[in-house]
Design an enzyme around this catalytic site. Structure first.
Site, PDB file in Angstrom:
ATOM      1  NE  ARG A 273      68.218  29.500  24.457  1.00  0.00           N
ATOM      2  CZ  ARG A 273      68.408  28.504  23.623  1.00  0.00           C
ATOM      3  NH1 ARG A 273      69.369  28.585  22.706  1.00  0.00           N
ATOM      4  NH2 ARG A 273      67.678  27.415  23.679  1.00  0.00           N
ATOM      5  NE  ARG A 288      74.815  34.792  18.776  1.00  0.00           N
ATOM      6  CZ  ARG A 288      75.038  33.485  18.958  1.00  0.00           C
ATOM      7  NH1 ARG A 288      74.677  32.912  20.077  1.00  0.00           N
ATOM      8  NH2 ARG A 288      75.615  32.778  18.010  1.00  0.00           N
ATOM      9  CD  GLU A 362      72.838  25.671  16.520  1.00  0.00           C
ATOM     10  OE1 GLU A 362      74.014  26.077  16.551  1.00  0.00           O
ATOM     11  OE2 GLU A 362      72.215  25.245  17.503  1.00  0.00           O
ATOM     12  CB  SER A 365      70.229  21.940  18.564  1.00  0.00           C
ATOM     13  OG  SER A 365      71.309  21.297  19.172  1.00  0.00           O
ATOM     14  NE  ARG A 403      69.119  31.646  15.501  1.00  0.00           N
ATOM     15  CZ  ARG A 403      70.183  31.136  16.133  1.00  0.00           C
ATOM     16  NH1 ARG A 403      70.604  29.921  15.825  1.00  0.00           N
ATOM     17  NH2 ARG A 403      70.802  31.831  17.049  1.00  0.00           N
TER      18      ARG A 403
END
Length: 439
Positions: A273, A288, A362, A365, A403
């Site tokens: 990403r 991130r 988070e 998802s 993460r």
RNA sequence: GGAGAGGUGGCUGAGUGGCCGAAAGCGCCGCAUUGCUAAUGCGGUGUAUGGGCAAAACCUGUACCUCGGGUUCGAAUCCCGACCUCUCCGCCA
């Protein structure tokens, strides 16, 4: 871009055009809830749609005339033949010009359709940003430390599990190097997770991360998400941000049998990403980053709302079970309209407790799409009556690392600076129970 | 990277300008027949979109033989381009 989109993409729809025709206001209201402006898109669609049908009807009539004459041409001779030929030349020209007009309209319609978002479920809360997401479940007690806890960066560096400066030297910002138990821990947590979902009936799949444009359009990352994807221009290939893309597109252009549904796939892949637009946010550590690894649950099921909801609960509970196995405190939020992506009907995020944030971050998802992706992917099945219908698709993170290592390292740290290894991971680490600074 | 071959329905595979949505076989579905199984016979068996219609069934128009363009009254068939697949050689984790 894209001089050679295959027909599948050309035809790609998103919402059922019938639905927009019949419930334009509902579609608009849905988009408003997502804070995505579409009023003019919808109106333009309705206008063009009307035109298309009128022109199409006329075009078909001309074509029919042509086809009928074709049969006579084969028989006729001499003057009669010549007469018909001349007459048909005119019909042919007329049909052609209608055809051109029509294809211009259809092209515009496709572009519009790809940009009209899915209509969110009534259960989706109103709201602008992730701050408006509604907590619906909280599991586990955040740990109270009787010493000053370190964050994962301090822990990682003191235990020699990560190296950020050298990663930056090699690859720039938002990168990391895992080493020693850090590397092993990542493999362990991925392997543990993959085993867990396989036990639930998912078929493990290691898939391409470098894909063509079509799967990205099909899963609705494109158009709109181009800035978020790394591109290999020379080859017209893109690095995926999640294995949802190749796995959901796996059966594109196929008609499955109802009996083989639901398809449960566990995609494993590295994810890339660009994090464009996130400048200045979460710049430190493993939160991130540009590249990570993920086990993703993907479900392809019957085009049935109740089934889709059941599957949504199923994949959500699978992810929860994985966190419960790791004994990490987490909560589940019902994502609000403004924080919802264009293709989703509804999304639940799982946020795991991260002591250094003093809050939940988070980590998972879970989304359901109804037939939104399936239409774009031309992903269908034949129901028990023999009728061909679009599938429904869903997906949810099973685990994303590194993460999740933030939560593991920070929650499992000890006063002496060591880290206890979660029990479920120990079999994947040769039975070791802790990570400790080497002398 | 070099040299070739090829892309037709769920599959195999015919078809080189009209009567081709497309032979034949396989598969699948239905019926018949047969102690069961197997075999055999007959029939059916694509998708999308428009119209008939309130709708299912059904009838019907159109489109689709990888995609796009061209030639032609007419293209699966001829021409051009793109994409994809395969084979051989070279290189290579």
């Amino acid at each position: 871009m894209g001089s050679s989109w295959p027909s599948r993409e050309r035809k790609a729809l998103m919402l059922d055009p019938k639905r927009i025709r019949e419930d334009a206001d509902g579609v608009k209201a849905g988009a408003r809830k997502k804070r995505i402006p579409v009023e003019t898109l919808v109106d333009r669609f309705l206008e063009l749609d009307e035109k298309r049908r009128a022109l199409g009807f006329e075009r078909d009539e001309q074509k029919a005339k042509q086809n009928r004459a074709g049969k006579d041409m084969a028989r006729l001779q001499g003057e009669e033949r010549e007469k018909l030929r001349k007459a048909m030349a005119e019909v042919s020209a007329r049909a052609k010009s209608l055809e051109n007009e029509l294809s211009a309209i259809e092209t515009e319609i496709q572009v519009l359709l790809l940009r009209i978002p899915n209509v969110p479920d009534p259960e989706v809360p109103e709201g602008e940003t992730d701050r408006d997401n509604v907590e619906i479940l909280r599991v586990g007690e955040p740990r109270k430390f009787d010493f000053q806890p370190k964050d994962h960066i301090q822990l990682g560096e003191s235990l020699d599990l990560v190296d950020f400066p050298r990663a930056a030297k090699l690859a720039g910002s938002r990168t990391y190097i895992l080493k020693n138990e850090g590397a092993l821990l990542e493999l362990a947590v991925l392997h543990y997770t993959l085993d867990a979902v396989v036990k639930k009936g998912f078929t493990p799949m290691i898939v391409p991360t470098l894909v063509r444009r079509e799967p990205l359009v099909g899963t609705a990352y494109f158009p709109g998400g181009e800035e978020q994807a790394y591109t290999c221009e020379k080859d017209e290939l893109f690095l995926v941000g999640t294995s949802e893309v190749p796995v959901t597109a796996f059966h594109s252009d196929e008609i499955l049998d109802e009996a083989e549904l639901p398809k449960l796939y566990a995609g494993y892949s590295t994810c890339y990403r660009r994090e464009a637009g996130a400048a200045g946010k979460d710049t430190k550590g493993l939160y991130r980053i540009h590249q990570f690894n993920k086990v993703e649950q993907v479900v392809i099921c019957r085009g049935d709302e109740a089934e889709s909801r059941r599957m949504h609960q199923f994949i959500l509970s699978n992810a929860e079970a994985i966190l419960q196995g790791l004994q990490l405190p987490y909560r589940v939020v019902n994502v609000c309209g403004g924080d919802l992506g264009a293709p989703q009907i509804q999304k639940f995020d799982i946020e795991t407790w991260m002591p250094s944030r003093g809050g939940y971050g988070e980590t998972h998802s879970a989304s359901r799409f109804y037939d939104y992706q399936a239409r774009r992917l031309n992903l269908r099945y034949r129901d028990s009556n023999g009728k061909v219908r679009f599938c429904h698709t869903l997906n949810n993170t099973a685990i994303a690392s590194p993460r999740i290592l933030i939560a593991i390292l920070e929650n499992y740290q000890q006063a002496d600076g060591s880290v206890t290894i979660p029990e479920v991971l120990r079999p994947y680490l040769g039975g070791r129970s802790e990570i400790r600074r080497k002398k």
